[in-house]
Motif scaffolding. Structure first.
Motif, PDB file in Angstrom:
ATOM      1  N   ASP A 270       0.868  -1.177   0.000  1.00 20.82           N
ATOM      2  CA  ASP A 270       0.000   0.000   0.000  1.00 20.82           C
ATOM      3  C   ASP A 270       0.907   1.230   0.000  1.00 20.82           C
ATOM      4  OD1 ASP A 270      -1.677   2.143   0.567  1.00 20.82           O
ATOM      5  OD2 ASP A 270      -2.910   1.014   1.987  1.00 20.82           O
ATOM      6  N   PHE A 271       1.200   1.745  -1.196  1.00 18.43           N
ATOM      7  CA  PHE A 271       2.180   2.821  -1.289  1.00 18.43           C
ATOM      8  C   PHE A 271       1.649   4.135  -0.734  1.00 18.43           C
ATOM      9  CE2 PHE A 271       3.524  -0.070  -4.811  1.00 18.43           C
ATOM     10  CZ  PHE A 271       4.674  -0.506  -4.183  1.00 18.43           C
ATOM     11  N   GLY A 272       0.343   4.326  -0.791  1.00 17.79           N
ATOM     12  CA  GLY A 272      -0.225   5.516  -0.162  1.00 17.79           C
ATOM     13  C   GLY A 272      -0.009   5.508   1.336  1.00 17.79           C
ATOM     14  N   ALA A 273      -0.255   4.356   1.965  1.00 22.17           N
ATOM     15  CA  ALA A 273      -0.037   4.235   3.406  1.00 22.17           C
ATOM     16  C   ALA A 273       1.439   4.409   3.740  1.00 22.17           C
ATOM     17  CB  ALA A 273      -0.541   2.890   3.910  1.00 22.17           C
ATOM     18  N   MET A 274       2.313   3.859   2.911  1.00 20.45           N
ATOM     19  CA  MET A 274       3.745   4.023   3.155  1.00 20.45           C
ATOM     20  C   MET A 274       4.135   5.494   3.061  1.00 20.45           C
ATOM     21  SD  MET A 274       7.012   2.484   1.048  1.00 20.45           S
ATOM     22  CE  MET A 274       8.668   3.126   1.384  1.00 20.45           C
ATOM     23  N   ALA A 275       3.627   6.191   2.045  1.00 23.89           N
ATOM     24  CA  ALA A 275       3.971   7.597   1.867  1.00 23.89           C
ATOM     25  C   ALA A 275       3.532   8.425   3.074  1.00 23.89           C
ATOM     26  CB  ALA A 275       3.329   8.129   0.589  1.00 23.89           C
ATOM     27  N   TRP A 276       2.308   8.193   3.537  1.00 23.52           N
ATOM     28  CA  TRP A 276       1.811   8.957   4.682  1.00 23.52           C
ATOM     29  C   TRP A 276       2.594   8.622   5.950  1.00 23.52           C
ATOM     30  CZ3 TRP A 276      -0.370  13.304   5.145  1.00 23.52           C
ATOM     31  CH2 TRP A 276      -1.300  13.766   4.205  1.00 23.52           C
ATOM     32  N   THR A 277       2.919   7.344   6.131  1.00 15.12           N
ATOM     33  CA  THR A 277       3.675   6.957   7.324  1.00 15.12           C
ATOM     34  C   THR A 277       5.062   7.584   7.307  1.00 15.12           C
ATOM     35  OG1 THR A 277       2.459   4.860   7.456  1.00 15.12           O
ATOM     36  CG2 THR A 277       4.521   5.004   8.677  1.00 15.12           C
ATOM     37  N   LYS A 278       5.715   7.556   6.137  1.00 20.33           N
ATOM     38  CA  LYS A 278       7.046   8.155   6.045  1.00 20.33           C
ATOM     39  C   LYS A 278       6.979   9.662   6.258  1.00 20.33           C
ATOM     40  CE  LYS A 278      10.255   7.129   3.279  1.00 20.33           C
ATOM     41  NZ  LYS A 278      11.178   7.013   4.421  1.00 20.33           N
ATOM     42  N   ALA A 279       5.907  10.297   5.802  1.00 23.16           N
ATOM     43  CA  ALA A 279       5.792  11.744   5.961  1.00 23.16           C
ATOM     44  C   ALA A 279       5.595  12.141   7.416  1.00 23.16           C
ATOM     45  CB  ALA A 279       4.626  12.264   5.118  1.00 23.16           C
ATOM     46  N   ARG A 280       5.066  11.215   8.215  1.00 25.34           N
ATOM     47  CA  ARG A 280       4.694  11.571   9.583  1.00 25.34           C
ATOM     48  C   ARG A 280       5.569  10.911  10.642  1.00 25.34           C
ATOM     49  NH1 ARG A 280      -1.543  10.505  10.174  1.00 25.34           N
ATOM     50  NH2 ARG A 280      -1.124  11.486  12.193  1.00 25.34           N
ATOM     51  N   THR A 281       6.511  10.057  10.245  1.00 28.67           N
ATOM     52  CA  THR A 281       7.358   9.371  11.218  1.00 28.67           C
ATOM     53  C   THR A 281       8.788   9.300  10.691  1.00 28.67           C
ATOM     54  OG1 THR A 281       7.249   7.088  10.368  1.00 28.67           O
ATOM     55  CG2 THR A 281       5.378   7.854  11.700  1.00 28.67           C
ATOM     56  N   ASP A 282       9.692   8.837  11.550  1.00 32.47           N
ATOM     57  CA  ASP A 282      11.075   8.573  11.142  1.00 32.47           C
ATOM     58  C   ASP A 282      11.344   7.084  10.990  1.00 32.47           C
ATOM     59  OD1 ASP A 282      11.858  11.285  11.158  1.00 32.47           O
ATOM     60  OD2 ASP A 282      12.144  11.235  13.334  1.00 32.47           O
ATOM     61  N   LEU A 283      10.304   6.275  10.874  1.00 32.01           N
ATOM     62  CA  LEU A 283      10.491   4.836  10.741  1.00 32.01           C
ATOM     63  C   LEU A 283      11.273   4.512   9.467  1.00 32.01           C
ATOM     64  CD1 LEU A 283       6.931   3.574  11.771  1.00 32.01           C
ATOM     65  CD2 LEU A 283       9.043   3.294  13.087  1.00 32.01           C
ATOM     66  N   ALA A 284      12.225   3.591   9.582  1.00 30.23           N
ATOM     67  CA  ALA A 284      12.984   3.112   8.431  1.00 30.23           C
ATOM     68  C   ALA A 284      12.197   1.992   7.764  1.00 30.23           C
ATOM     69  CB  ALA A 284      14.356   2.603   8.878  1.00 30.23           C
ATOM     70  N   PHE A 285      11.945   2.135   6.465  1.00 29.99           N
ATOM     71  CA  PHE A 285      11.183   1.127   5.740  1.00 29.99           C
ATOM     72  C   PHE A 285      12.111   0.180   4.992  1.00 29.99           C
ATOM     73  CE2 PHE A 285       7.512   3.476   6.782  1.00 29.99           C
ATOM     74  CZ  PHE A 285       6.395   2.704   6.465  1.00 29.99           C
ATOM     75  N   TYR A 286      11.863  -1.095   5.171  1.00 25.91           N
ATOM     76  CA  TYR A 286      12.539  -2.159   4.440  1.00 25.91           C
ATOM     77  C   TYR A 286      11.522  -2.894   3.580  1.00 25.91           C
ATOM     78  CZ  TYR A 286      16.700  -1.690   7.410  1.00 25.91           C
ATOM     79  OH  TYR A 286      17.816  -1.212   8.042  1.00 25.91           O
ATOM     80  N   SER A 287      11.881  -3.184   2.341  1.00 22.51           N
ATOM     81  CA  SER A 287      10.981  -3.955   1.488  1.00 22.51           C
ATOM     82  C   SER A 287      10.890  -5.382   2.000  1.00 22.51           C
ATOM     83  CB  SER A 287      11.485  -3.971   0.042  1.00 22.51           C
ATOM     84  OG  SER A 287      10.668  -4.836  -0.742  1.00 22.51           O
ATOM     85  N   GLY A 288       9.662  -5.835   2.212  1.00 22.01           N
ATOM     86  CA  GLY A 288       9.431  -7.211   2.611  1.00 22.01           C
ATOM     87  C   GLY A 288       8.748  -8.021   1.537  1.00 22.01           C
TER      88      GLY A 288
END
Length: 298
Positions: A174-192
């Motif tokens: 869900d790239f929309g959810a990823m975009a919003w989460t990245k915009a609002r947090t400092d969480l590091a995203f790893y592709s799973g």
């Protein structure tokens, strides 16, 4: 062993299979050999052990502890070792997390509780309780096609307030959810999800927790480097070359065909535990074709 806070567990991690002996017992020497191969020859700076690809649902806690200890002993001085500890029982997950900390893991991979379908308030309580239980950094594992429940953006935002929750293994797509989460947090995203490695990296993902990394780790490292250099044309070319590998490994459950490939290459893997089954003759024949198209010869 990474020291980069923006990439807390490294760049290239594989969700490592658990090698088994022919009688179905754990092959600890094989686990050490495979871990060393991935780190020393497949360009890994991290390993995620005891995940689904590692057949953790069929392993006892004692077996899990033995595998983790063996892998840490083999490569813990030169790679991050992330311990899969998640279950659908918060108390049991905490027990596994505390054991992983005692054994020397560098971090925890905690999957969304599966089958019992908790509400978002339950996810918040579960992940927070696990993060509170040790001093290890936590990677959330968001995989609703297995767990039935996604971690929603608002829940991610609240979880990111916890100092111990630092990353997400994103298999949600869900790239929309990823975009919003990245915009609002400092969480590091790893592709799973290997098929989505490139788009996740292009959106600011910092690395991969891969299955195909068992076979193509250096090319995953090249993919990440190309994205980070802003060379998206090169990144697309590398990713295109990997598409047959992605497709081939995931024609059925990834652990089945990765173990088939490793066995064919003479690397430690062995059989699978029920309810998983061995690759058929036809599946192995197709896998050889797919991997050859992706530049991997079995």
């Amino acid at each position: 062993m990474t020291t980069d806070p923006a990439r807390p567990f490294g760049r290239v991690l594989t969700a490592m299979v658990t090698p088994l002996a022919e009688d179905g017992s754990i092959d600890l020497a094989g686990a050490q050999e495979l871990a060393a191969h991935l780190v020393d020859r497949q360009a890994h700076d991290g390993l995620a052990v005891l995940g689904t690809t590692g057949e953790s649902p069929t392993m006892s806690d004692g077996e899990s502890h033995a595998v983790l200890e063996a892998v840490i002993d083999a490569v813990g001085d030169r790679a991050t070792v992330l311990a899969g500890v998640g279950t659908n029982d918060t108390a049991h997950t905490i027990e596994r997390a505390q054991a992983a900390e005692r054994l020397g893991a560098d971090g925890l991979l905690v999957v969304t509780p599966y089958y019992n379908k908790p509400p978002q308030a339950g996810l918040l309580r579960h992940f927070t309780a696990v993060a509170d239980s040790t001093d290890l950094p936590v990677m959330l594992y968001d995989i609703p096609h297995r767990s039935a429940v996604p971690i929603e953006v608002e829940t991610m935002v609240r979880l990111a307030e916890h100092p111990g929750i630092v990353a997400v293994k994103d298999a949600k797509g869900d790239f929309g959810a990823m975009a919003w989460t990245k915009a609002r947090t400092d969480l590091a995203f790893y592709s799973g999800d290997d098929m989505l490695n490139l788009p996740i990296l292009a959106m600011g993902g910092v690395g991969v927790v891969s299955v195909v990394g068992h076979l193509v780790g250096p090319r995953l490292a090249e993919l990440i480097a190309a994205v980070e250099a802003g060379d998206l044309a090169r990144a697309r070319a590398v990713n295109d070359s990997l598409l047959p590998v992605y497709t081939g490994i995931f024609r059925t459950q990834g652990a089945i065909l990765v173990k088939a490939a490793l066995n064919a290459l003479g690397l430690p893997a062995g059989p699978l535990r029920p309810p998983l089954v061995e690759a058929t003759h036809d599946q192995l024949a197709q896998l050889r074709i797919d991997l050859a198209d992706g530049g991997v010869q079995l």
